[in-house]
Design a protein around this motif. Structure first.
Motif, PDB file in Angstrom:
ATOM      1  N   ALA A   4     -42.131  11.302  33.934  1.00  0.00           N
ATOM      2  CA  ALA A   4     -40.842  10.752  33.500  1.00  0.00           C
ATOM      3  C   ALA A   4     -39.944  11.853  32.948  1.00  0.00           C
ATOM      4  O   ALA A   4     -38.726  11.855  33.175  1.00  0.00           O
ATOM      5  CB  ALA A   4     -41.066   9.667  32.454  1.00  0.00           C
ATOM      6  N   SER A  12     -31.584  -0.404  26.075  1.00  0.00           N
ATOM      7  CA  SER A  12     -32.690   0.264  26.761  1.00  0.00           C
ATOM      8  C   SER A  12     -34.001   0.034  26.018  1.00  0.00           C
ATOM      9  O   SER A  12     -35.048  -0.164  26.639  1.00  0.00           O
ATOM     10  CB  SER A  12     -32.401   1.764  26.873  1.00  0.00           C
ATOM     11  N   ALA A  13     -33.925   0.056  24.672  1.00  0.00           N
ATOM     12  CA  ALA A  13     -35.142  -0.202  23.893  1.00  0.00           C
ATOM     13  C   ALA A  13     -35.629  -1.628  24.103  1.00  0.00           C
ATOM     14  O   ALA A  13     -36.834  -1.887  24.170  1.00  0.00           O
ATOM     15  CB  ALA A  13     -34.867   0.060  22.416  1.00  0.00           C
ATOM     16  N   ILE A  23     -35.158  -3.443  26.824  1.00  0.00           N
ATOM     17  CA  ILE A  23     -35.709  -3.560  28.180  1.00  0.00           C
ATOM     18  C   ILE A  23     -37.083  -2.899  28.274  1.00  0.00           C
ATOM     19  O   ILE A  23     -37.993  -3.400  28.936  1.00  0.00           O
ATOM     20  CB  ILE A  23     -34.724  -2.943  29.196  1.00  0.00           C
ATOM     21  N   ARG A  24     -37.253  -1.773  27.569  1.00  0.00           N
ATOM     22  CA  ARG A  24     -38.512  -1.032  27.665  1.00  0.00           C
ATOM     23  C   ARG A  24     -39.610  -1.610  26.784  1.00  0.00           C
ATOM     24  O   ARG A  24     -40.763  -1.198  26.913  1.00  0.00           O
ATOM     25  CB  ARG A  24     -38.282   0.419  27.268  1.00  0.00           C
ATOM     26  N   PHE A  63     -42.641  -3.031  28.649  1.00  0.00           N
ATOM     27  CA  PHE A  63     -43.398  -1.979  29.325  1.00  0.00           C
ATOM     28  C   PHE A  63     -44.167  -1.123  28.327  1.00  0.00           C
ATOM     29  O   PHE A  63     -45.284  -0.686  28.603  1.00  0.00           O
ATOM     30  CB  PHE A  63     -42.451  -1.114  30.150  1.00  0.00           C
ATOM     31  N   ARG A  64     -43.562  -0.873  27.147  1.00  0.00           N
ATOM     32  CA  ARG A  64     -44.297  -0.115  26.133  1.00  0.00           C
ATOM     33  C   ARG A  64     -45.492  -0.898  25.617  1.00  0.00           C
ATOM     34  O   ARG A  64     -46.562  -0.313  25.372  1.00  0.00           O
ATOM     35  CB  ARG A  64     -43.358   0.220  24.976  1.00  0.00           C
ATOM     36  N   GLU A  76     -45.938  10.230  31.269  1.00  0.00           N
ATOM     37  CA  GLU A  76     -44.893  10.753  30.384  1.00  0.00           C
ATOM     38  C   GLU A  76     -44.312  12.053  30.938  1.00  0.00           C
ATOM     39  O   GLU A  76     -43.097  12.271  30.894  1.00  0.00           O
ATOM     40  CB  GLU A  76     -45.460  10.963  28.982  1.00  0.00           C
TER      41      GLU A  76
END
Length: 366
Positions: A182, A142-143, A145-146, A149-150, A179
């Motif tokens: 989400a 997940s980190a 993939i994100r 985007f981050r 945030e």
């Protein structure tokens, strides 16, 4: 005779084909086992990379509303069949079927952000919003993939206005930032409410990565839901009580004033036998009696209004209270492992039976 011979020939060919496929698979058993072994390693890595989640579940039996009981025997039979006939016919607009929507609403979720939570070890003590933003763990992929985007969010944050950043000090349910939105979505996925249409029993479950936080949040959501329904049910009765209390205070003040004027007039005009004095005395006496009657009537109305508030307050029965979970509810490592082994076995069998031939034909055509 010819049909029977044809059927026997077809069945024999099918048996031969199945035997041939079985021989192929047996001949490539090492390849299949190798793929399954790789699947075991991948499944173990994924299973142990997913953080543990703990679920706390409570069950609540609310008081039946007038809309449900008003249908009589027909409503009872329809309820046994799983059909709701009385939901829209009563005066209560928030019946149990709408409780999941109430809990999933944005104002309700935002109201949970300031709930103080403490982990099982006692090392963490913060509010729920901070916990969800900073303490919740995610799998390593997940980190990955994100990460893009981050990076994009960090780049766009350089051009963000200072006023928008300053608004992060408080949470406005009318205008959420990315945030907060989400966090609301994540919280809605972790809080689940279901209603049994036959028994009207409400099941509330909260899933968190710490068992104590899950139990604390479950108990808080249960109390907030009860407060929401109680405030709605008693809203009109409380407004009537407030209005009746105002009228009672005015009637009491008027009565005390009339009583004091009458007493002062009697003290001032003692031993006076004038007709005008008697007429004024009778008038003040009548005003005092009228004020007393109104005061007495409003006192009775006030008691009725207080009783109406108590009557409108719903009663809840907690069938299963919140408890700290001892075992994680997910992930299920055996199921993940078996799933990967099954998929790898099917993929290997498909490669041996069909994929290899298709790849060979594709190369030859080129």
């Amino acid at each position: 005779m010819e049909r029977n011979e044809t059927r026997e020939r077809i069945s024999a060919e099918e048996e031969i084909d199945l035997l041939e496929l079985a021989r192929k698979l047996w001949a490539e058993r090492r390849l299949i086992l190798r793929w399954c072994g790789i699947a075991v390693i991948v499944g173990l890595v994924i299973a142990f990379s997913i953080p543990k989640e703990y679920t706390t579940t409570v069950k609540l039996a609310p008081e039946s509303t007038e809309g449900r009981s008003g249908t009589g025997n027909l409503g009872a039979l329809a309820s046994m069949a799983g059909i709701n006939l009385g939901s829209g016919g009563g005066s209560d607009a928030v019946y149990p079927d709408l409780y999941p929507d109430v809990v999933a609403s944005i104002p309700f979720a935002v109201g949970l952000f300031d709930v103080e939570v403490t982990d099982k070890k006692g090392e963490l003590r913060t509010d729920l919003y901070t916990y969800m933003q900073e303490e919740l763990r995610a799998p390593w992929w997940s980190a990955v993939i994100r990460l893009p985007f981050r990076a994009l969010g960090w780049f766009t944050g350089l051009f963000r206005d200072k006023e928008e950043a300053a608004g992060e000090e408080g949470t406005d349910a009318f205008r959420l930032n990315y945030e907060e939105a989400a966090a609301v979505t994540n919280l809605g996925q972790r809080i689940l409410v279901s209603v049994d249409k036959k028994t009207s029993v409400i099941t509330l479950s909260v899933t968190m990565q710490d068992p104590l936080i899950a139990a604390t949040l479950t108990d808080t959501v249960l109390l907030r839901l009860q407060e929401y329904i109680t405030d709605y049910r008693t809203n009109k009765a409380r407004n009537d009580l407030e209005f009746t209390q105002k009228l009672f205070d005015e009637a009491q003040t008027n009565y005390y004033r009339a009583q004091k004027r009458f007493a002062d007039y009697l003290d001032t005009n003692q031993n006076i036998v004038l007709r005008s004095v008697r007429i004024e005395q009778e008038r003040l006496q009548n005003e005092t009696d009228l004020a007393y009657n109104l005061y007495n009537q409003m006192a009775q109305q006030l008691q009725l209004a207080r009783a109406k508030v108590q009557e409108s307050t719903p009663v809840y029965t907690v069938i299963q209270p919140a408890t700290v979970a001892l075992k994680p509810s997910k992930p299920s490592k055996p199921m993940i492992l078996l799933g990967f082994i099954f998929l790898a076995g099917c993929a290997a069998a498909g490669w041996v039976l069909f994929g290899r031939d298709l790849a060979t034909n594709f190369r030859n055509d080129r």
